[in-house]
Design a protein around this motif. Structure first.
Motif, PDB file in Angstrom:
ATOM      1  N   PHE A 276      -1.753 -18.655  38.624  1.00 56.20           N
ATOM      2  CA  PHE A 276      -2.146 -17.562  39.507  1.00 56.20           C
ATOM      3  C   PHE A 276      -3.342 -16.815  38.944  1.00 56.20           C
ATOM      4  CE2 PHE A 276       2.332 -18.378  40.070  1.00 56.20           C
ATOM      5  CZ  PHE A 276       2.486 -18.387  41.447  1.00 56.20           C
ATOM      6  N   ASP A 277      -4.322 -16.586  39.806  1.00 56.51           N
ATOM      7  CA  ASP A 277      -5.430 -15.689  39.502  1.00 56.51           C
ATOM      8  C   ASP A 277      -5.014 -14.312  40.015  1.00 56.51           C
ATOM      9  OD1 ASP A 277      -7.744 -14.181  39.407  1.00 56.51           O
ATOM     10  OD2 ASP A 277      -9.034 -15.748  40.218  1.00 56.51           O
ATOM     11  N   LEU A 278      -4.829 -13.363  39.112  1.00 54.72           N
ATOM     12  CA  LEU A 278      -4.298 -12.066  39.527  1.00 54.72           C
ATOM     13  C   LEU A 278      -5.254 -11.266  40.391  1.00 54.72           C
ATOM     14  CD1 LEU A 278      -2.211 -10.830  36.475  1.00 54.72           C
ATOM     15  CD2 LEU A 278      -1.482 -11.998  38.544  1.00 54.72           C
ATOM     16  N   ALA A 279      -6.527 -11.677  40.426  1.00 57.68           N
ATOM     17  CA  ALA A 279      -7.455 -11.019  41.340  1.00 57.68           C
ATOM     18  C   ALA A 279      -7.144 -11.386  42.787  1.00 57.68           C
ATOM     19  CB  ALA A 279      -8.889 -11.406  40.995  1.00 57.68           C
ATOM     20  N   GLU A 280      -6.377 -12.472  42.965  1.00 59.59           N
ATOM     21  CA  GLU A 280      -6.077 -12.953  44.307  1.00 59.59           C
ATOM     22  C   GLU A 280      -4.583 -13.062  44.581  1.00 59.59           C
ATOM     23  OE1 GLU A 280      -8.041 -16.699  44.532  1.00 59.59           O
ATOM     24  OE2 GLU A 280     -10.046 -15.871  44.273  1.00 59.59           O
ATOM     25  N   SER A 281      -3.739 -12.751  43.605  1.00 61.13           N
ATOM     26  CA  SER A 281      -2.298 -12.946  43.744  1.00 61.13           C
ATOM     27  C   SER A 281      -1.547 -11.654  43.461  1.00 61.13           C
ATOM     28  CB  SER A 281      -1.816 -14.034  42.770  1.00 61.13           C
ATOM     29  OG  SER A 281      -2.540 -15.231  42.944  1.00 61.13           O
ATOM     30  N   ASP A 282      -0.401 -11.534  44.091  1.00 61.47           N
ATOM     31  CA  ASP A 282       0.478 -10.374  43.897  1.00 61.47           C
ATOM     32  C   ASP A 282       1.707 -10.837  43.116  1.00 61.47           C
ATOM     33  OD1 ASP A 282       1.952  -8.067  43.986  1.00 61.47           O
ATOM     34  OD2 ASP A 282       2.175  -8.015  46.178  1.00 61.47           O
ATOM     35  N   LEU A 283       1.632 -10.737  41.796  1.00 55.58           N
ATOM     36  CA  LEU A 283       2.750 -11.115  40.925  1.00 55.58           C
ATOM     37  C   LEU A 283       3.530  -9.862  40.556  1.00 55.58           C
ATOM     38  CD1 LEU A 283       1.622 -13.673  38.168  1.00 55.58           C
ATOM     39  CD2 LEU A 283       3.300 -14.031  39.982  1.00 55.58           C
ATOM     40  N   ARG A 284       4.857  -9.959  40.635  1.00 62.76           N
ATOM     41  CA  ARG A 284       5.710  -8.822  40.309  1.00 62.76           C
ATOM     42  C   ARG A 284       6.938  -9.302  39.534  1.00 62.76           C
ATOM     43  NH1 ARG A 284       6.515  -6.422  46.427  1.00 62.76           N
ATOM     44  NH2 ARG A 284       4.376  -6.787  47.201  1.00 62.76           N
ATOM     45  N   LEU A 285       7.605  -8.353  38.889  1.00 60.51           N
ATOM     46  CA  LEU A 285       8.897  -8.616  38.276  1.00 60.51           C
ATOM     47  C   LEU A 285       9.989  -7.962  39.110  1.00 60.51           C
ATOM     48  CD1 LEU A 285       8.061  -8.096  34.507  1.00 60.51           C
ATOM     49  CD2 LEU A 285       8.772 -10.239  35.574  1.00 60.51           C
ATOM     50  N   PHE A 286      11.119  -8.653  39.202  1.00 56.90           N
ATOM     51  CA  PHE A 286      12.261  -8.177  39.975  1.00 56.90           C
ATOM     52  C   PHE A 286      13.527  -8.303  39.126  1.00 56.90           C
ATOM     53  CE2 PHE A 286       9.164 -10.066  42.844  1.00 56.90           C
ATOM     54  CZ  PHE A 286       9.039  -9.151  43.866  1.00 56.90           C
ATOM     55  N   TRP A 287      14.431  -7.372  39.345  1.00 57.34           N
ATOM     56  CA  TRP A 287      15.719  -7.442  38.648  1.00 57.34           C
ATOM     57  C   TRP A 287      16.868  -7.048  39.570  1.00 57.34           C
ATOM     58  CZ3 TRP A 287      17.459  -3.101  34.845  1.00 57.34           C
ATOM     59  CH2 TRP A 287      18.760  -3.379  34.381  1.00 57.34           C
ATOM     60  N   ARG A 288      16.810  -5.811  40.118  1.00 57.83           N
ATOM     61  CA  ARG A 288      17.899  -5.308  40.937  1.00 57.83           C
ATOM     62  C   ARG A 288      17.415  -4.968  42.338  1.00 57.83           C
ATOM     63  NH1 ARG A 288      20.182  -0.798  36.783  1.00 57.83           N
ATOM     64  NH2 ARG A 288      18.063  -0.043  37.183  1.00 57.83           N
ATOM     65  N   GLY A 289      18.300  -5.139  43.321  1.00 57.57           N
ATOM     66  CA  GLY A 289      17.984  -4.811  44.694  1.00 57.57           C
ATOM     67  C   GLY A 289      18.278  -3.365  45.033  1.00 57.57           C
ATOM     68  N   ALA A 290      18.207  -3.052  46.314  1.00 63.01           N
ATOM     69  CA  ALA A 290      18.410  -1.678  46.773  1.00 63.01           C
ATOM     70  C   ALA A 290      19.814  -1.179  46.446  1.00 63.01           C
ATOM     71  CB  ALA A 290      18.150  -1.589  48.273  1.00 63.01           C
ATOM     72  N   SER A 291      20.768  -2.100  46.343  1.00 58.15           N
ATOM     73  CA  SER A 291      22.153  -1.721  46.036  1.00 58.15           C
ATOM     74  C   SER A 291      22.358  -1.394  44.563  1.00 58.15           C
ATOM     75  CB  SER A 291      23.100  -2.860  46.420  1.00 58.15           C
ATOM     76  OG  SER A 291      22.883  -3.986  45.576  1.00 58.15           O
ATOM     77  N   GLY A 292      21.339  -1.702  43.740  1.00 52.49           N
ATOM     78  CA  GLY A 292      21.462  -1.492  42.309  1.00 52.49           C
ATOM     79  C   GLY A 292      22.019  -2.688  41.571  1.00 52.49           C
ATOM     80  N   GLN A 293      22.366  -3.740  42.309  1.00 51.24           N
ATOM     81  CA  GLN A 293      22.907  -4.950  41.699  1.00 51.24           C
ATOM     82  C   GLN A 293      21.798  -5.970  41.450  1.00 51.24           C
ATOM     83  OE1 GLN A 293      26.184  -5.225  40.706  1.00 51.24           O
ATOM     84  NE2 GLN A 293      26.080  -3.046  41.260  1.00 51.24           N
ATOM     85  N   PRO A 294      21.890  -6.744  40.360  1.00 47.78           N
ATOM     86  CA  PRO A 294      20.881  -7.771  40.094  1.00 47.78           C
ATOM     87  C   PRO A 294      20.818  -8.786  41.239  1.00 47.78           C
ATOM     88  CG  PRO A 294      22.254  -7.402  38.156  1.00 47.78           C
ATOM     89  CD  PRO A 294      22.902  -6.653  39.287  1.00 47.78           C
ATOM     90  N   TYR A 295      19.615  -9.290  41.506  1.00 50.05           N
ATOM     91  CA  TYR A 295      19.461 -10.295  42.551  1.00 50.05           C
ATOM     92  C   TYR A 295      20.216 -11.577  42.187  1.00 50.05           C
ATOM     93  CZ  TYR A 295      15.763  -7.464  44.639  1.00 50.05           C
ATOM     94  OH  TYR A 295      15.069  -6.456  45.242  1.00 50.05           O
ATOM     95  N   ARG A 296      20.080 -12.015  40.946  1.00 46.78           N
ATOM     96  CA  ARG A 296      20.774 -13.176  40.386  1.00 46.78           C
ATOM     97  C   ARG A 296      20.284 -14.512  40.926  1.00 46.78           C
ATOM     98  NH1 ARG A 296      27.167 -11.930  40.097  1.00 46.78           N
ATOM     99  NH2 ARG A 296      27.086 -14.135  39.518  1.00 46.78           N
ATOM    100  N   SER A 297      19.875 -14.595  42.180  1.00 43.44           N
ATOM    101  CA  SER A 297      19.410 -15.863  42.732  1.00 43.44           C
ATOM    102  C   SER A 297      18.051 -15.682  43.401  1.00 43.44           C
ATOM    103  CB  SER A 297      20.406 -16.418  43.751  1.00 43.44           C
ATOM    104  OG  SER A 297      20.378 -15.675  44.953  1.00 43.44           O
ATOM    105  N   PHE A 298      17.307 -16.781  43.465  1.00 41.64           N
ATOM    106  CA  PHE A 298      16.021 -16.752  44.150  1.00 41.64           C
ATOM    107  C   PHE A 298      16.215 -16.521  45.643  1.00 41.64           C
ATOM    108  CE2 PHE A 298      14.723 -19.878  40.632  1.00 41.64           C
ATOM    109  CZ  PHE A 298      14.286 -18.858  39.812  1.00 41.64           C
ATOM    110  N   SER A 299      17.281 -17.054  46.207  1.00 43.36           N
ATOM    111  CA  SER A 299      17.534 -16.879  47.641  1.00 43.36           C
ATOM    112  C   SER A 299      17.732 -15.411  47.990  1.00 43.36           C
ATOM    113  CB  SER A 299      18.761 -17.688  48.067  1.00 43.36           C
ATOM    114  OG  SER A 299      18.523 -19.076  47.944  1.00 43.36           O
ATOM    115  N   ALA A 300      18.503 -14.689  47.155  1.00 44.53           N
ATOM    116  CA  ALA A 300      18.734 -13.269  47.406  1.00 44.53           C
ATOM    117  C   ALA A 300      17.435 -12.484  47.304  1.00 44.53           C
ATOM    118  CB  ALA A 300      19.767 -12.731  46.424  1.00 44.53           C
TER     119      ALA A 300
END
Length: 248
Positions: free
Chosen positions: A35-59
């Motif tokens: 990824f070229d960060l000038a053209e991509s939106d890379l982020r880190l994720f851990w927990r959803g709106a409920s406060g629980q970890p996503y745990r899966s890519f599907s979630a």
């Protein structure tokens, strides 16, 4: 001390249709997503709106879609505890949710767990730039950071392999990692077979041109999400902790 060898390849192979492609070195096969960060939106994720970890890519993909975006790539982004809490530093949207872990391995634990094979390190994103630093260096410099995740061990440190790596080691498993080349070019790799740390580090340095690279996880904790490759891997630890993802 590791000897710095000349890279086998200058630059990075041209990207395929999308950020991910197959690559190989010395017969070992990898999937690489760049990824070229000038053209991509890379982020880190851990927990959803409920406060629980996503745990899966599907979630995570469902949550991103509910937010009006599309998750185009994801990978496990560091080691975690049994409750899916990041084991070390974790920063999301500029907020430090977990502090840096500078502890040594618990006394008497052998072999030393990967996270504690010093130096470990931090992958961080700052607007359209990114970097990989040893944890000690990151804590000392404390760069302005939007996202950061700590894992270990470091794979490549200023062009040299981690001092604990042994060429020809029989400690082989599937592995994931991240490295940075040039300004704002980030490479994530997952091995498609069992490899040792030395070979994995060599792939990042000599094939992808990364002077600094970080191990993310191995064995049953590895995973890749790429709709274009029809990949939606599952962690056999019951889920993932921190996840890195690209959003469109």
């Amino acid at each position: 001390m590791a000897i710095l060898l000349a890279p086998l390849l200058v630059g990075v192979p041209a990207l395929a249709d999308g950020p991910c492609r197959s690559d190989r070195i010395d017969g070992a096969r990898y999937t690489v997503c760049s990824f070229d960060l000038a053209e991509s939106d890379l982020r880190l994720f851990w927990r959803g709106a409920s406060g629980q970890p996503y745990r899966s890519f599907s979630a995570l993909a469902e949550a991103v879609e509910e937010d009006g975006g599309v998750l185009t790539f994801a990978m496990n982004a560091g080691m975690f505890r049994t409750d899916f809490t990041p084991l070390g530093l974790y920063i999301e949207d500029g907020r430090e949710l977990r502090s840096a872990n500078t502890a040594d391995a618990p006394a008497g634990v052998r072999p030393v767990p990967n996270f504690y094979k010093k130096p470990n390190g931090v992958f961080y994103i700052r607007r359209d730039d990114a970097g990989v630093l040893t944890t000690e260096r990151f804590v000392d410099v404390r760069p302005e950071t939007d996202y950061a995740t700590q894992s270990g061990p470091m794979l490549v440190i200023d062009g040299a392999f981690h001092p604990a790596f042994i060429e020809g080691s029989r400690d082989r498993t599937r592995r994931t990692g991240v490295g940075v080349s040039g300004s704002g070019m980030v490479h994530f790799a997952i091995s498609e077979g069992q490899i040792n740390f030395h070979d994995f580090a060599r792939f990042f340095r000599d094939r992808l041109g990364c002077r600094n690279a970080l191990f993310l996880d191995g064995g049953r904790g590895t995973g890749l999400y790429s709709p274009k490759l029809s990949r939606n891997d599952v962690s056999w630890h019951g889920g993932f902790g921190p996840i890195v993802g690209a959003v469109e």
